[in-house]
Design a protein around this motif. Structure first.
Motif, short mmCIF file in Angstrom:
data_model
loop_
_atom_site.label_atom_id
_atom_site.label_comp_id
_atom_site.label_asym_id
_atom_site.label_seq_id
_atom_site.Cartn_x
_atom_site.Cartn_y
_atom_site.Cartn_z
N TYR A 1 0.85 -1.19 0.00
CA TYR A 1 0.00 0.00 0.00
C TYR A 1 0.89 1.24 0.00
N SER A 2 0.75 2.04 -1.05
CA SER A 2 1.53 3.27 -1.16
C SER A 2 0.60 4.46 -0.98
N PHE A 3 1.12 5.50 -0.39
CA PHE A 3 0.29 6.69 -0.15
C PHE A 3 1.14 7.95 -0.27
N ALA A 4 0.49 9.02 -0.69
CA ALA A 4 1.17 10.31 -0.76
C ALA A 4 1.45 10.79 0.65
N LEU A 5 2.63 11.32 0.87
CA LEU A 5 2.96 11.84 2.20
C LEU A 5 2.05 13.03 2.52
N PRO A 6 1.55 13.09 3.75
CA PRO A 6 0.58 14.14 4.11
C PRO A 6 1.23 15.49 4.45
N PHE A 7 2.34 15.77 3.83
CA PHE A 7 3.04 17.04 4.00
C PHE A 7 3.94 17.23 2.80
N ARG A 8 4.38 18.44 2.57
CA ARG A 8 5.17 18.75 1.39
C ARG A 8 6.63 18.34 1.58
N THR A 9 7.15 17.65 0.59
CA THR A 9 8.59 17.34 0.54
C THR A 9 9.11 17.80 -0.82
N PRO A 10 10.35 18.22 -0.90
CA PRO A 10 10.88 18.71 -2.18
C PRO A 10 11.02 17.60 -3.20
N GLU A 11 10.61 17.90 -4.44
CA GLU A 11 10.87 16.97 -5.53
C GLU A 11 12.36 16.98 -5.86
N PHE A 12 12.82 15.96 -6.55
CA PHE A 12 14.22 15.90 -6.96
C PHE A 12 14.30 15.33 -8.36
N THR A 13 15.40 15.62 -9.03
CA THR A 13 15.58 15.19 -10.42
C THR A 13 16.57 14.04 -10.49
N VAL A 14 16.16 12.98 -11.16
CA VAL A 14 17.05 11.85 -11.43
C VAL A 14 17.65 12.07 -12.82
N SER A 15 18.96 12.05 -12.91
CA SER A 15 19.65 12.37 -14.16
C SER A 15 20.42 11.17 -14.71
N LEU A 16 20.69 11.23 -15.99
CA LEU A 16 21.55 10.25 -16.67
C LEU A 16 22.89 10.92 -16.91
N LEU A 17 23.97 10.27 -16.49
CA LEU A 17 25.30 10.86 -16.57
C LEU A 17 26.22 10.00 -17.43
N TRP A 18 27.17 10.67 -18.10
CA TRP A 18 28.18 9.95 -18.87
C TRP A 18 29.42 10.82 -18.97
N HIS A 19 30.52 10.20 -19.37
CA HIS A 19 31.78 10.93 -19.55
C HIS A 19 31.85 11.44 -20.99
N PRO A 20 32.45 12.64 -21.19
CA PRO A 20 32.52 13.21 -22.55
C PRO A 20 33.17 12.30 -23.58
N ARG A 21 33.98 11.34 -23.14
CA ARG A 21 34.63 10.46 -24.12
C ARG A 21 33.59 9.69 -24.95
N PHE A 22 32.38 9.55 -24.40
CA PHE A 22 31.34 8.80 -25.11
C PHE A 22 30.31 9.70 -25.80
N SER A 23 30.47 11.02 -25.68
CA SER A 23 29.44 11.92 -26.19
C SER A 23 29.17 11.74 -27.67
N ALA A 24 30.21 11.54 -28.47
CA ALA A 24 30.04 11.44 -29.92
C ALA A 24 29.89 10.01 -30.42
N ASP A 25 29.98 9.03 -29.54
CA ASP A 25 29.86 7.64 -29.94
C ASP A 25 28.42 7.37 -30.36
N PRO A 26 28.18 7.00 -31.63
CA PRO A 26 26.79 6.83 -32.09
C PRO A 26 26.02 5.76 -31.33
N ALA A 27 26.68 4.67 -30.94
CA ALA A 27 25.98 3.62 -30.19
C ALA A 27 25.60 4.14 -28.80
N HIS A 28 26.48 4.90 -28.21
CA HIS A 28 26.22 5.48 -26.89
C HIS A 28 25.07 6.48 -26.98
#
Length: 298
Positions: A256-283
Motif C-alpha cells: 500500500y503506497s500513499f502520498a505523504l501528508p506534508f510537502r517534501t521537495p521533488e528531486f531530479t534523477v539524471s543520466l550521466l556519462w563521460h565526454p569520451r562517449f558523447s560522440a559515440d553513435p551507439a552510446h
C-alpha cells in the motif's frame, strides 16, 4: 623523415589522380605558386620527379605509377578515420553497456528498456551495476558507460548529464497495515515506526526536515542501505518505508503506497556519462532510448 608533412599525401594523390599540376591545384584550391612549391617538396621527399613533360603534357614516372593506388588508398583510409561516425547499423551492433544505478531503476525501467533494445539491436546487452556510493570515479575511468542518480553536475563539471525524470517520496506499508485504512495525517504518519534509507548510515534526511516545521519527528527503528531492503522490511512488518515513487514502482507491487501528508521537495534523477562517449553513435542511441523509456513511464 621526422618532420614529414602528411599533407603531402593529399597533394600527391591529387597530382597522380589528375595527371596535371593545374587540375590538381584546382582540386585542392591552391594557387599555381603554392602547387609548384608543394610539387617541389614532393619531388624532394620521394626522390623522384613524379611527373615529367612529354610533348605538351605531363606523364607519370614509373615511381608515380607504383605509388598511385597505394597513395589513393592511404588518403581514403585517412578520410574514413577522420570522418564523423554517422551511420549505425543496430542490427549488427554487438556490445555490452554497463549502467551504474541505484536499486529500483533496473526493476522499474529495465523490462521496457531491454524489450526496446531487443527489437532494435538484439546483439546489445545491459550490465546493471550496483551503486554503493555517489562517487563517479568509475564513470570517469571508463569502467561504466552510464550512471543514474541525483547528482549536482556543478560538483562534477567534467561529466555530461541530462534529466531523466522528476521524482518525489511516497510512504509504503504492507497490505492491511493500519495506515491503509482512513485518512493519513502528518501526526499518524510520524507516530509510526520508520525505516530510514541511507547508504552512509545517516538517520535524518529530507523527510525529517519537512516534518520539523510541523513540530513532528519520526521514530527511526532501523537504517538500511537501499530501497529494496527498506521495502522488504516494510512488507513483513508494521514499519513504514518512505521511498522515491517512480524509482521504486515495481518494487512496491502488492503493498500500500500513499502520498505523504506534508510537502517534501521533488528531486531530479539524471543520466550521466563521460565526454569520451558523447560522440559515440551507439552510446548516443542508448542514451536516447533510456530518455524515451523513462519519459513514457511518466
Amino acid at each position: 623523415m621526422s618532420n614529414l608533412d602528411l599533407n603531402l599525401l593529399i597533394t600527391l594523390d591529387a597530382v597522380l589522380a589528375e595527371g596535371s599540376v593545374t587540375r590538381a591545384a584546382k582540386r585542392l584550391r591552391l594557387s599555381p605558386s603554392a602547387m609548384s612549391r608543394a610539387l617541389a617538396r614532393l619531388r624532394e621527399t620521394t626522390g623522384d620527379p613524379l611527373l615529367v613533360r612529354a610533348g605538351r603534357g605531363l606523364v607519370p614516372t614509373p615511381r608515380a605509377i607504383e605509388l598511385r593506388d597505394r597513395v589513393g588508398q592511404l588518403v581514403r583510409d585517412a578520410q574514413e578515420v577522420l570522418r564523423p561516425a554517422e551511420f549505425l547499423d543496430l542490427s549488427k551492433l554487438d556490445r555490452t553497456f554497463a549502467i551504474r544505478t541505484s536499486e529500483g531503476f533496473a526493476e522499474s525501467f529495465g523490462p521496457a528498456l531491454i524489450a526496446r533494445i531487443g527489437e532494435q539491436a538484439p546483439g546489445v546487452r545491459l550490465f546493471f551495476m550496483q551503486k554503493p556510493d555517489k562517487d563517479s570515479k568509475p564513470l570517469r575511468d571508463g569502467v561504466v558507460d552510464l550512471e543514474t542518480g541525483v547528482i549536482d553536475l556543478t560538483s562534477a563539471p567534467e561529466l555530461r548529464g541530462q534529466s531523466l525524470f522528476r521524482d518525489n517520496y511516497v510512504g509504503v506499508v504492507r497490505s492491511g497495515h493500519p495506515l491503509s485504512r482512513g485518512q493519513i495525517t502528518p501526526e499518524k504518519y510520524a507516530a509510526g515506526t520508520h525505516i530510514s534509507v541511507s547508504r552512509e548510515g545517516i538517520e535524518k534526511g529530507p523527510i525529517d526536515d519537512a516534518l520539523l516545521p510541523l513540530g513532528l519527528e519520526r521514530k527511526i527503528a532501523t537504517i538500511v542501505g537501499g530501497f529494496s531492503t527498506a521495502l522488504g522490511l516494510a512488507r513483513g512488518s508494521d514499519m513504514i518505508a518512505s521511498v522515491p515513487e517512480r524509482h521504486t514502482a515495481s518494487l512496491r507491487e502488492g503493498m500500500y503506497s500513499f502520498a505523504l501528508p506534508f510537502r517534501t521537495p521533488e528531486f531530479t534523477v539524471s543520466l550521466l556519462w563521460h565526454p569520451r562517449f558523447s560522440a559515440d553513435p551507439a552510446h548516443r542511441w542508448l542514451r536516447s532510448l533510456i530518455l524515451d523509456v523513462c519519459g513514457k513511464s511518466e
